[in-house]
Write a protein that holds these residues in place. Structure first.
Motif, mmCIF file in Angstrom:
data_model
loop_
_atom_site.group_PDB
_atom_site.id
_atom_site.type_symbol
_atom_site.label_atom_id
_atom_site.label_comp_id
_atom_site.label_asym_id
_atom_site.label_seq_id
_atom_site.Cartn_x
_atom_site.Cartn_y
_atom_site.Cartn_z
ATOM 1 N N LEU A 24 1.005 -1.311 0.039
ATOM 2 C CA LEU A 24 0.177 0.028 -0.332
ATOM 3 C C LEU A 24 0.972 1.087 -0.179
ATOM 4 O O LEU A 24 0.612 2.317 -0.257
ATOM 5 N N ARG A 25 1.869 1.222 1.095
ATOM 6 C CA ARG A 25 3.372 2.381 0.797
ATOM 7 C C ARG A 25 3.403 2.608 -0.764
ATOM 8 O O ARG A 25 3.794 4.060 -0.919
ATOM 9 N N ALA A 26 4.409 1.623 -1.161
ATOM 10 C CA ALA A 26 5.115 1.684 -2.115
ATOM 11 C C ALA A 26 3.866 2.298 -3.897
ATOM 12 O O ALA A 26 4.628 3.046 -4.320
ATOM 13 N N ASN A 27 2.899 1.634 -3.047
ATOM 14 C CA ASN A 27 1.476 1.859 -4.011
ATOM 15 C C ASN A 27 1.344 3.358 -4.794
ATOM 16 O O ASN A 27 1.539 4.244 -5.049
ATOM 17 N N ARG A 28 0.884 3.948 -3.171
ATOM 18 C CA ARG A 28 0.624 5.223 -3.129
ATOM 19 C C ARG A 28 2.107 6.450 -3.061
ATOM 20 O O ARG A 28 2.315 7.545 -3.909
ATOM 21 N N ASP A 29 3.499 5.696 -3.563
ATOM 22 C CA ASP A 29 4.480 6.284 -3.864
ATOM 23 C C ASP A 29 4.665 6.872 -5.508
ATOM 24 O O ASP A 29 5.714 6.682 -5.904
ATOM 25 N N GLY A 30 3.601 5.824 -6.108
ATOM 26 C CA GLY A 30 4.194 5.909 -7.308
ATOM 27 C C GLY A 30 4.256 4.054 -8.476
ATOM 28 O O GLY A 30 4.475 4.096 -8.931
ATOM 29 N N VAL A 31 4.658 2.987 -7.839
ATOM 30 C CA VAL A 31 5.144 1.726 -7.707
ATOM 31 C C VAL A 31 3.528 1.025 -7.702
ATOM 32 O O VAL A 31 2.660 0.582 -7.278
ATOM 33 N N PRO A 32 3.995 0.046 -9.312
ATOM 34 C CA PRO A 32 2.380 -0.020 -9.992
ATOM 35 C C PRO A 32 2.409 -1.812 -8.946
ATOM 36 O O PRO A 32 2.443 -2.825 -9.418
ATOM 37 N N ILE A 33 2.309 -1.575 -8.034
ATOM 38 C CA ILE A 33 2.093 -2.798 -7.352
ATOM 39 C C ILE A 33 0.475 -2.856 -6.433
ATOM 40 O O ILE A 33 0.032 -1.970 -6.193
ATOM 41 N N HIS A 34 -0.423 -4.387 -7.088
ATOM 42 C CA HIS A 34 -2.174 -4.238 -6.229
ATOM 43 C C HIS A 34 -1.232 -5.645 -5.240
ATOM 44 O O HIS A 34 -1.246 -7.064 -5.731
ATOM 45 N N LEU A 35 -2.699 -5.618 -4.097
ATOM 46 C CA LEU A 35 -2.602 -6.558 -3.425
ATOM 47 C C LEU A 35 -3.601 -7.421 -3.684
ATOM 48 O O LEU A 35 -4.084 -7.049 -3.309
ATOM 49 N N TYR A 36 -3.447 -8.936 -2.927
ATOM 50 C CA TYR A 36 -5.081 -9.211 -2.853
ATOM 51 C C TYR A 36 -4.785 -10.015 -2.023
ATOM 52 O O TYR A 36 -4.485 -11.093 -1.821
ATOM 53 N N GLN A 37 -5.902 -9.992 -0.642
ATOM 54 C CA GLN A 37 -5.826 -10.035 0.719
ATOM 55 C C GLN A 37 -7.143 -11.727 0.306
ATOM 56 O O GLN A 37 -8.245 -11.835 0.606
ATOM 57 N N ALA A 38 -5.936 -12.982 -0.491
ATOM 58 C CA ALA A 38 -6.708 -14.082 -0.237
ATOM 59 C C ALA A 38 -6.981 -14.348 0.860
ATOM 60 O O ALA A 38 -6.184 -14.291 1.684
ATOM 61 N N PRO A 39 -8.422 -15.503 1.053
ATOM 62 C CA PRO A 39 -8.769 -16.291 2.394
ATOM 63 C C PRO A 39 -7.800 -17.380 2.281
ATOM 64 O O PRO A 39 -7.304 -17.784 1.372
ATOM 65 N N PHE A 40 -9.077 -18.702 3.312
ATOM 66 C CA PHE A 40 -8.892 -20.044 2.745
ATOM 67 C C PHE A 40 -8.474 -20.609 1.440
ATOM 68 O O PHE A 40 -10.794 -19.762 1.095
#
Length: 424
Positions: free
Chosen positions: A214-230
């Motif tokens: 989230l920090r990197a994304n705010r800085d302009g790094v094109p990183i995206h996260l998927y909070q996967a469950p079981f």
């Protein structure tokens, strides 16, 4: 472009319970670099690099990528193991989960370990990826929970930073990381002091990856996260998944054995593997992907109680009786091997206490709240409780304790087609 995790900032965040302490250093402004790099024009088929293709989630991601007409080429990184080639390991996993893979003509498999410098590749192959890939999907990572954070840091946190740097070198690439909704158990500083199963090194690593991304994304790094469950089995695997390797199924198993669950408004996070994969790729291949996604199709304790004929009792009663029923008893001791048998019995009792810590209802409530702050519509033709039951009945250790299966319509989706031939 160089990106690095500021010295011990992640440890500082874990000590203080303050995710804003996580800091990244950049040799240049990542937003400026991202705008200056060449990228594929909108509408053209993309080239995707997939990490962890031979894992349970990775197999679902690979299948969707091979079928997706928006994708022209797929590179898969598979760790070398013994004499088996990367292609053989992928085929073996497909057979294990009874998954049919489509034609492999657009797949290129590299045997390498992404935790190594330059992805463990020779110069020519590394350069090929640097200059041709448009999307990186990171489905790799540990599946066990017993190690300290320092080990997971080396295996996941540091490589994630390296992948972010890779995505801003020579060509613009977006990075899509499979995280864990389990990292949402941390809400207060005291949560970092807990010692149960759900608060150990694995969850700490996922917490750091989340806030780093989230920090990197705010800085302009094109990183995206998927909070996967079981991630459970779906129709593509005939409702087969890793089974009792999951803490999830161990918890369900103890509920079924006791014939009880507990009263709770919080929902249990889960999703079928095929639904998870489609959700990830629909976002990853879009022109404006979301920074964070919660691909969760939850079930409730009330649904569990109804489907498995369980009594519903207050949480304290449930936990107290479960702990008492699994205390170490003299009858469990093998007097030919008293020390080892006693140790195993104690480990089992400790594991159950760790699976069901006193704070479990609060932890599940935190996860449930986070997963529904920005709900995502997931395409699925099946009710989550049906998916859960179908998987449970495929697990021999669980199935023997389940009530007889009622007569219901088939769980196969109405639009299902004949399976594709498994790749050789």
């Amino acid at each position: 472009m160089r990106i690095s995790l500021r010295h011990n900032s992640d440890y500082h965040a874990l000590r203080t319970g303050d995710p804003t302490k996580i800091a990244l250093d950049y040799s240049e402004d990542p937003a400026v670099v991202a705008r200056s790099l060449p990228r594929r024009p909108a509408g053209e088929r993309k080239t995707v690099l997939l990490l962890g293709a031979n894992g349970f989630i990775g197999m679902h991601l690979l299948r969707e990528l091979l079928l997706d007409t928006r994708v022209g080429k797929v590179y898969a990184l598979v760790r070398p193991k013994g004499d088996q080639t990367g292609e053989a390991r992928i085929a073996r996993t497909a057979r294990k989960y009874k998954m049919a893979l489509p034609a492999m003509d657009k797949l290129v498999v590299f045997e390498a370990g992404y935790v190594e410098p330059r992805l463990g590749l020779d110069d020519a192959r590394y350069e090929e990826l640097l200059t041709s890939v448009d999307v990186v999907v990171d489905g790799a990572g540990a599946t066990t929970h017993e190690y300290p954070y320092s080990r997971y840091r080396a295996e996941k946190v540091v490589p994630t930073v390296a992948l972010a740097e890779f995505c801003l070198t020579k060509r613009f690439k977006t990075l899509h990381v499979i995280g864990s909704v389990g990292s949402e158990v941390y809400r207060q500083r005291r949560d970092f002091l807990r010692r149960s199963f759900f608060f150990q090194g694995y969850s700490r690593m996922k917490y750091v990856v989340k806030h780093l991304a989230l920090r990197a994304n705010r800085d302009g790094v094109p990183i995206h996260l998927y909070q996967a469950p079981f991630a459970l089995g779906g129709p593509l695997t005939s409702f087969k998944d890793p089974g009792m390797e999951y803490s999830f199924w161990n918890m369900i198993g103890h509920m079924v054995q006791q014939g009880r669950t507990w009263e709770s408004d919080a929902r249990i996070p889960m999703v079928a593997g095929d639904v998870l994969a489609r959700t990830v790729l629909d976002n990853a291949l879009s022109e404006a992907p979301r920074a964070i996604t919660y691909p969760v199709t939850p079930v409730t304790n009330a649904e569990l109680a109804t489907r498995f004929d369980l009594e519903t009792v207050p949480w304290r009663t449930f936990r107290r009786d479960l702990i008492r029923a699994n205390r170490v008893r003299p009858a469990e001791v093998d007097w030919k091997h008293p020390l080892s048998s006693t140790r195993r019995a104690r480990q089992r009792a400790a594991f159950i206490r760790s699976l069901f810590p006193r704070c479990l209802p609060t932890a599940l409530a935190n996860i449930d709240a986070a997963a529904h702050t920005s709900p995502v519509v997931l395409g699925s033709t099946l009710e989550p409780i049906d998916v859960l039951e179908a998987n449970a009945r495929n697990i021999r250790k669980l199935a023997k304790d389940l009530p007889p299966e009622p007569t219901r319509e088939s769980l196969a989706p109405a639009h299902a087609t004949e399976p594709l031939p498994t790749a050789a």
